[in-house]
Design a protein around this motif. Sequence first.
Motif, short mmCIF file in Angstrom:
data_model
loop_
_atom_site.label_atom_id
_atom_site.label_comp_id
_atom_site.label_asym_id
_atom_site.label_seq_id
_atom_site.Cartn_x
_atom_site.Cartn_y
_atom_site.Cartn_z
N PHE A 7 0.86 -1.17 0.00
CA PHE A 7 0.00 0.00 0.00
C PHE A 7 0.90 1.22 0.00
O PHE A 7 1.28 1.72 1.06
N PRO A 8 1.27 1.70 -1.18
CA PRO A 8 2.19 2.83 -1.25
C PRO A 8 1.70 4.01 -0.42
O PRO A 8 0.50 4.25 -0.31
N GLU A 9 2.64 4.70 0.14
CA GLU A 9 2.33 5.84 1.00
C GLU A 9 1.63 6.93 0.19
O GLU A 9 2.02 7.25 -0.92
N VAL A 10 0.59 7.46 0.77
CA VAL A 10 -0.14 8.56 0.15
C VAL A 10 0.27 9.83 0.88
O VAL A 10 0.02 9.96 2.07
N PRO A 11 0.92 10.75 0.17
CA PRO A 11 1.35 11.98 0.85
C PRO A 11 0.14 12.83 1.26
O PRO A 11 -0.91 12.79 0.63
N GLY A 12 0.31 13.55 2.32
CA GLY A 12 -0.75 14.45 2.76
C GLY A 12 -0.61 14.81 4.21
O GLY A 12 0.07 14.14 4.98
N ASP A 13 -1.27 15.88 4.60
CA ASP A 13 -1.17 16.38 5.96
C ASP A 13 -1.79 15.44 6.99
O ASP A 13 -1.44 15.46 8.15
N PHE A 14 -2.75 14.62 6.59
CA PHE A 14 -3.46 13.77 7.53
C PHE A 14 -3.03 12.31 7.46
O PHE A 14 -3.72 11.44 7.94
N ASN A 15 -1.89 12.06 6.85
CA ASN A 15 -1.39 10.70 6.72
C ASN A 15 -0.57 10.33 7.95
O ASN A 15 0.56 10.78 8.11
N ALA A 16 -1.11 9.51 8.83
CA ALA A 16 -0.43 9.11 10.06
C ALA A 16 0.77 8.20 9.78
O ALA A 16 1.61 8.01 10.64
N TYR A 17 0.85 7.63 8.59
CA TYR A 17 1.92 6.69 8.26
C TYR A 17 2.99 7.31 7.38
O TYR A 17 3.80 6.60 6.80
N GLU A 18 3.01 8.60 7.28
CA GLU A 18 3.96 9.29 6.41
C GLU A 18 5.39 8.86 6.75
O GLU A 18 5.79 8.84 7.92
N GLY A 19 6.13 8.45 5.75
CA GLY A 19 7.51 8.02 5.93
C GLY A 19 7.66 6.57 6.33
O GLY A 19 8.75 6.07 6.47
N ARG A 20 6.57 5.84 6.47
CA ARG A 20 6.61 4.42 6.83
C ARG A 20 6.01 3.63 5.67
O ARG A 20 4.85 3.81 5.32
N PRO A 21 6.77 2.73 5.08
CA PRO A 21 6.28 2.04 3.89
C PRO A 21 5.20 0.99 4.16
O PRO A 21 4.50 0.58 3.26
N GLY A 22 5.04 0.54 5.39
CA GLY A 22 4.02 -0.47 5.68
C GLY A 22 4.44 -1.85 5.22
O GLY A 22 5.61 -2.12 4.96
N MET A 23 3.47 -2.74 5.10
CA MET A 23 3.79 -4.11 4.73
C MET A 23 4.22 -4.21 3.27
O MET A 23 3.82 -3.40 2.44
N THR A 24 5.01 -5.23 3.00
CA THR A 24 5.46 -5.44 1.63
C THR A 24 4.42 -6.23 0.86
O THR A 24 3.51 -6.83 1.45
N LEU A 25 4.58 -6.24 -0.43
CA LEU A 25 3.67 -7.02 -1.27
C LEU A 25 3.80 -8.51 -0.93
O LEU A 25 2.80 -9.24 -0.93
N ARG A 26 5.01 -8.95 -0.59
CA ARG A 26 5.21 -10.36 -0.19
C ARG A 26 4.39 -10.68 1.06
O ARG A 26 3.72 -11.72 1.13
#
Length: 92
Positions: A7-26
């Motif tokens: 789930f690619p990072e979505v830039p924005g002021d309200f993105n709590a996960y900014e700078g964190r790539p999250g889980m991989t596709l694997r």
Amino acid sequence: MDNPSAFPEVPGDFNAYEGRPGMTLRDWFAGQAVGAVVRQCAGDAAFGYPDGVSSMEQLFAAKAYAIADAMLAERAKSTDLDPIDTSVGGVE
């Protein structure tokens, strides 16, 4: 093997996960496969475990990630396909 963020990072002021790539596709593929792995392989554990596997959970996880690896390998073969090309697979 390419293993991008599921789930690619979505830039924005309200993105709590900014700078964190999250889980991989694997990880995503393995999570999607694990339900089928449990249903298919639960009975296999009655016959013992392969070398290096000591529990049903470890067996299920290993098989789910093997499926995820196969999915990523197949995905890599299809890099020439346009991801928005709706004619692929007979759908138009």
